[in-house]
Scaffold this motif. Structure first.
Motif, PDB file in Angstrom:
ATOM      1  N   HIS A 105       7.978 -78.187  37.419  1.00 38.04           N
ATOM      2  CA  HIS A 105       8.119 -76.301  36.336  1.00 38.04           C
ATOM      3  C   HIS A 105       9.468 -76.062  36.521  1.00 38.04           C
ATOM      4  N   HIS A 141      -2.215 -84.470  34.274  1.00 38.84           N
ATOM      5  CA  HIS A 141      -3.244 -84.118  35.044  1.00 38.84           C
ATOM      6  C   HIS A 141      -5.085 -84.826  34.697  1.00 38.84           C
ATOM      7  N   TYR A 177     -10.096 -71.393  39.257  1.00 35.05           N
ATOM      8  CA  TYR A 177     -10.578 -70.631  37.976  1.00 35.05           C
ATOM      9  C   TYR A 177     -11.438 -72.824  37.361  1.00 35.05           C
ATOM     10  N   ASP A 201       2.324 -81.834  30.851  1.00 35.66           N
ATOM     11  CA  ASP A 201       1.786 -80.847  31.777  1.00 35.66           C
ATOM     12  C   ASP A 201      -0.056 -80.630  31.388  1.00 35.66           C
ATOM     13  N   ASN A 241      -4.364 -72.225  31.909  1.00 35.13           N
ATOM     14  CA  ASN A 241      -4.375 -71.770  32.390  1.00 35.13           C
ATOM     15  C   ASN A 241      -3.444 -70.647  31.484  1.00 35.13           C
ATOM     16  N   HIS A 259       4.162 -85.734  34.289  1.00 35.44           N
ATOM     17  CA  HIS A 259       2.964 -84.457  34.911  1.00 35.44           C
ATOM     18  C   HIS A 259       2.007 -84.430  34.307  1.00 35.44           C
ATOM     19  N   TYR A 264       5.515 -76.801  44.373  1.00 39.15           N
ATOM     20  CA  TYR A 264       5.208 -75.598  43.215  1.00 39.15           C
ATOM     21  C   TYR A 264       5.080 -74.322  43.721  1.00 39.15           C
ATOM     22  N   ARG A 294       4.884 -72.691  29.215  1.00 40.17           N
ATOM     23  CA  ARG A 294       4.325 -71.566  30.370  1.00 40.17           C
ATOM     24  C   ARG A 294       5.170 -70.383  30.494  1.00 40.17           C
ATOM     25  N   ARG A 333       1.089 -82.619  46.615  1.00 39.85           N
ATOM     26  CA  ARG A 333       1.571 -81.417  46.998  1.00 39.85           C
ATOM     27  C   ARG A 333       1.285 -80.251  47.155  1.00 39.85           C
ATOM     28  N   ARG A 365      -2.182 -67.546  43.104  1.00 38.14           N
ATOM     29  CA  ARG A 365      -3.617 -67.406  41.998  1.00 38.14           C
ATOM     30  C   ARG A 365      -3.623 -68.437  41.788  1.00 38.14           C
ATOM     31  N   LEU A 366      -3.041 -69.480  42.113  1.00 37.84           N
ATOM     32  CA  LEU A 366      -3.875 -71.039  42.057  1.00 37.84           C
ATOM     33  C   LEU A 366      -4.440 -71.354  43.433  1.00 37.84           C
ATOM     34  N   GLN A 408      -2.785 -84.019  41.121  1.00 35.89           N
ATOM     35  CA  GLN A 408      -4.024 -83.563  41.434  1.00 35.89           C
ATOM     36  C   GLN A 408      -4.033 -82.111  40.651  1.00 35.89           C
ATOM     37  N   ALA A 409      -4.980 -81.501  40.062  1.00 38.35           N
ATOM     38  CA  ALA A 409      -5.093 -80.332  39.798  1.00 38.35           C
ATOM     39  C   ALA A 409      -5.620 -79.515  41.233  1.00 38.35           C
ATOM     40  N   THR A 410      -5.199 -78.598  41.302  1.00 36.61           N
ATOM     41  CA  THR A 410      -5.675 -76.908  42.108  1.00 36.61           C
ATOM     42  C   THR A 410      -7.951 -76.858  41.808  1.00 36.61           C
ATOM     43  N   CYS A 411      -7.376 -77.274  40.878  1.00 38.22           N
ATOM     44  CA  CYS A 411      -9.449 -76.718  40.609  1.00 38.22           C
ATOM     45  C   CYS A 411     -10.336 -78.163  41.336  1.00 38.22           C
TER      46      CYS A 411
HETATM   47  O1  LIG Z   1       0.359 -72.630  35.990  1.00 35.45           O
HETATM   48  C1  LIG Z   1      -0.722 -73.832  36.497  1.00 35.45           C
HETATM   49  O2  LIG Z   1      -1.676 -72.847  35.403  1.00 35.45           O
HETATM   50  C2  LIG Z   1      -0.775 -74.756  36.962  1.00 35.45           C
HETATM   51  C3  LIG Z   1      -1.708 -75.510  37.525  1.00 35.45           C
HETATM   52  C4  LIG Z   1      -2.031 -75.904  38.285  1.00 35.45           C
HETATM   53  C5  LIG Z   1      -3.157 -76.586  39.193  1.00 35.45           C
HETATM   54  O3  LIG Z   1      -4.027 -75.804  38.852  1.00 35.45           O
HETATM   55  O4  LIG Z   1      -3.043 -77.851  39.419  1.00 35.45           O
HETATM   56  O5  LIG Z   1      -0.979 -77.322  37.942  1.00 35.45           O
HETATM   57  C6  LIG Z   1       0.017 -76.979  36.852  1.00 35.45           C
HETATM   58  O6  LIG Z   1       0.777 -77.838  35.991  1.00 35.45           O
HETATM   59  C7  LIG Z   1       0.502 -75.422  37.045  1.00 35.45           C
END
Ligand SMILES: O=C(O)c1cc(C(=O)O)oc(=O)c1
Length: 304
Positions: A181, A33, A49, A257, A262, A31, A157, A218, A124, A130-131, A75-78
């Motif tokens: 997580h 990114h 973010y 991670d 964040n 895990h 997640y 975290r 994912r 919040r994401l 893949q990160a949410t940003c």
């Molecule tokens: O807890 C988080 O902020 C977070 C965010 C992302 C994401 O933005 O993809 O990924 C993660 O594994 C954890």
């Protein structure tokens, strides 16, 4: 394009220490990114973010320094559902990285096939409010059904308090399901308390559910942080991760991670995060399952 980081953003830790724990040969960081770089792979307009850059070259340098053989890049949410940075990283990894993408129902079969060829093996679904914005469950189930045909799995997640209302949806997913997580337990509650018991029941009753024992930095409330040589970091998380390791040794994964989006309190030294592993997987056999056997079975079945 120029991006300005979210105020208070903590950058990843430069110059991590050399771990004292020697990873087994073939260990997978399952895990992590990449972020951008934003100038080359712009962050998504719908992002919640704006991170610092964290490039594939920086990720692969960390992999080599810490002693991992392979990465699973999530893949990160940003980056929303634009998987370009992820795909480019996979294509430059010499077969040593696999990926987990984010897609919408508009993705074509040809696009999914191209992702598969690049090394994507999962999608994912994110429920952390919040994401991401809400995606209807019927859209997600449709995607799950399509990627099942490629042999992919679904990574979920979510926060522990949301498990009861998401239970029926999660248990309808037809693929292997990997929880990020540990489902984010509240580690101030007892490990034998009702919240974590529900998570353990989720895994016990559904043999297709796996969990990442990741992100102590975290989840921890009382630390101490993985900084300044601390060899017993995040003690409050250890009983939770150990419990999952002991009960489900063939369905657990571990990841750094990196670059730790964040975080608000501190940025961990990734070398010391590796030193956290033997606290949650004390035996050599457990370490091998967590770091080698399980991730290879899921991401490189041809090698396992
Ligand atoms: O807890 C988080 O902020 C977070 C965010 C992302 C994401 O933005 O993809 O990924 C993660 O594994 C954890």
């Amino acid at each position: 394009m120029e991006f300005t980081k979210t105020p208070g953003w903590l950058d990843w830790y430069a110059g991590p220490s050399q771990p004292r724990f020697k990873l087994p040969a073939g260990a997978v960081d399952a895990h992590c990114h990449v972020f951008g770089p934003g100038a080359q792979f712009p962050f998504a307009p719908e992002r919640k973010y704006t991170p610092c850059d964290a490039s594939q070259a920086q990720l692969f340098a960390l992999r080599d320094q810490l002693g991992f053989a392979r990465n699973v890049i999530v893949q990160a949410t940003c980056h929303g559902a634009d998987n370009s940075a992820l795909i480019d990283a996979l294509q430059h990894a010499d077969g040593r990285a696999r990926g987990v993408a984010t897609v919408r129902r508009t993705v074509s079969d040809a696009e999914l096939q191209a992702m598969h060829e690049a090394g994507v093996r999962g999608v994912r679904f994110n429920f952390v409010k919040r994401l991401v914005d809400f995606t209807p469950k019927d859209e997600l189930l449709e995607i799950a059904g399509r990627v099942a045909k490629l042999g992919w799995h679904v990574v979920i997640y979510f926060e522990a308090v949301d498990l009861p209302e998401l239970w029926d949806f999660f248990t309808a997913i037809p693929t292997t399901v990997v929880v990020d997580h540990m489902g984010r337990p509240d580690v101030t509650q007892p490990v034998d308390g009702p919240e974590f018991a529900l998570f353990l029941r989720f895994m016990r009753e559904h043999p297709n559910v796996w969990s990442k024992l990741s992100c102590p930095e975290r989840l921890s409330v009382s630390g101490p942080p993985a900084l300044q040589g601390e060899q017993a970091a995040y003690r409050d998380v250890v009983p939770f991760a150990r419990r999952v390791m002991e009960e489900f040794p063939d369905r657990v994964l571990w990841g750094t991670d990196w670059p730790h989006p964040n975080l608000k309190d501190h940025m961990p030294d990734d070398g010391l995060l590796v030193d956290f592993i033997p606290h949650i997987a004390p035996t050599a056999e457990q370490q091998h399952q967590l770091l080698v056997d399980n991730p290879l079975r899921l991401y490189w079945p041809e090698l396992s």
